[in-house]
Motif scaffolding. Structure first.
Motif, PDB file in Angstrom:
ATOM      1  N   VAL A  19      28.035  42.786  45.707  1.00 48.65           N
ATOM      2  CA  VAL A  19      27.658  42.484  44.317  1.00 48.65           C
ATOM      3  C   VAL A  19      27.023  41.097  44.205  1.00 48.65           C
ATOM      4  CG1 VAL A  19      28.560  42.110  41.975  1.00 48.65           C
ATOM      5  CG2 VAL A  19      29.345  44.075  43.322  1.00 48.65           C
ATOM      6  N   ASN A  23      23.194  40.684  43.042  1.00 46.19           N
ATOM      7  CA  ASN A  23      23.033  40.197  41.667  1.00 46.19           C
ATOM      8  C   ASN A  23      22.979  38.677  41.553  1.00 46.19           C
ATOM      9  OD1 ASN A  23      23.500  42.819  39.977  1.00 46.19           O
ATOM     10  ND2 ASN A  23      25.103  42.802  41.527  1.00 46.19           N
ATOM     11  N   LYS A  32      31.624  44.252  37.674  1.00 46.01           N
ATOM     12  CA  LYS A  32      30.726  44.851  38.680  1.00 46.01           C
ATOM     13  C   LYS A  32      31.416  44.908  40.045  1.00 46.01           C
ATOM     14  CE  LYS A  32      26.253  43.423  36.748  1.00 46.01           C
ATOM     15  NZ  LYS A  32      25.108  42.516  36.923  1.00 46.01           N
ATOM     16  N   LYS A  35      33.960  47.699  39.939  1.00 45.91           N
ATOM     17  CA  LYS A  35      33.296  49.012  40.027  1.00 45.91           C
ATOM     18  C   LYS A  35      32.878  49.293  41.469  1.00 45.91           C
ATOM     19  CE  LYS A  35      29.635  51.805  38.065  1.00 45.91           C
ATOM     20  NZ  LYS A  35      28.455  51.866  37.218  1.00 45.91           N
ATOM     21  N   GLN A  36      32.266  48.306  42.132  1.00 48.57           N
ATOM     22  CA  GLN A  36      31.827  48.469  43.520  1.00 48.57           C
ATOM     23  C   GLN A  36      33.026  48.740  44.437  1.00 48.57           C
ATOM     24  OE1 GLN A  36      28.573  48.383  44.802  1.00 48.57           O
ATOM     25  NE2 GLN A  36      29.432  48.856  46.799  1.00 48.57           N
TER      26      GLN A  36
END
Length: 194
Positions: A19, A23, A32, A35-36
């Motif tokens: 991530v 990002n 994030k 979620k990853q």
């Protein structure tokens, strides 16, 4: 805080690398990362205080691999010059095999605040001390210049590796980083041999 040897801790660390690489650190929200990693947002806080803690933990965990590899190299019955070459090859190989980690270590960590950089420098210190052992061994065996300044030599070695990797990352990995390891070793040895 939950123990760091749990599988979810490693999942979160690995997810954070991806991530942050994709990002940027400042845009890498905890949601994030969760979620990853395939975990709930709240699970992150069982292992980490905040996003800064995640970044420092990423560096500690991943740098631990570099340190472990370097300890194995130093334990080998090899000349200091050969150990230097193995160290460069190992360093380049580890980052070439994990492009996300290369982006995080070479670009994102440098954009972090002063406090984070200081904590990261403390982790890096252990790796540099091991590098010093190779340099001192080379001086003691007569392979390297007896008057070589260890601190300066360490900066030269690490700085050369660091810049070579950063350039590779900035050029979108268009060439084989590991192929450069023996060339870097030869150039560095020219500056260190008596």
């Amino acid at each position: 805080m939950v123990k760091k040897d749990k599988p979810k801790y490693k999942q979160i660390i690995d997810a954070a690398v991806i991530v942050i690489a994709e990002n940027g650190y400042h845009q890498a929200q905890v949601s994030k990362i969760a979620k990853q990693a395939g975990v709930a947002d709240g699970t992150i806080y069982l292992y980490f205080k905040n996003k800064e803690d995640i970044l420092i933990s990423v560096f500690q965990e991943k740098m631990g691999v570099f340190v472990s590899e370097l300890e194995k190299i130093i334990a080998k019955d090899a000349s200091a010059a050969d150990q230097l070459g193995m160290m460069i090859n190992s360093h380049f190989s580890l980052l070439a095999s994990d492009l996300h980690l290369a982006i995080v270590t070479q670009l994102e960590l440098r954009q972090s605040n002063h406090d984070i950089r200081m904590k990261i420098n403390n982790v890096l210190r252990g790796y540099l001390k091991l590098m010093d052992r190779i340099l001192i061994s080379g001086i003691e065996s007569g392979e390297f210049d007896q008057n070589m300044d260890i601190r300066l030599a360490r900066q030269m070695v690490f700085g050369t590796m660091d810049e070579t990797i950063t350039t590779w990352v900035m050029n979108d990995h268009k060439y084989d980083l590991v192929e450069l390891a023996p060339k870097v070793q030869r150039l560095l040895l020219k500056g260190m041999q008596a």
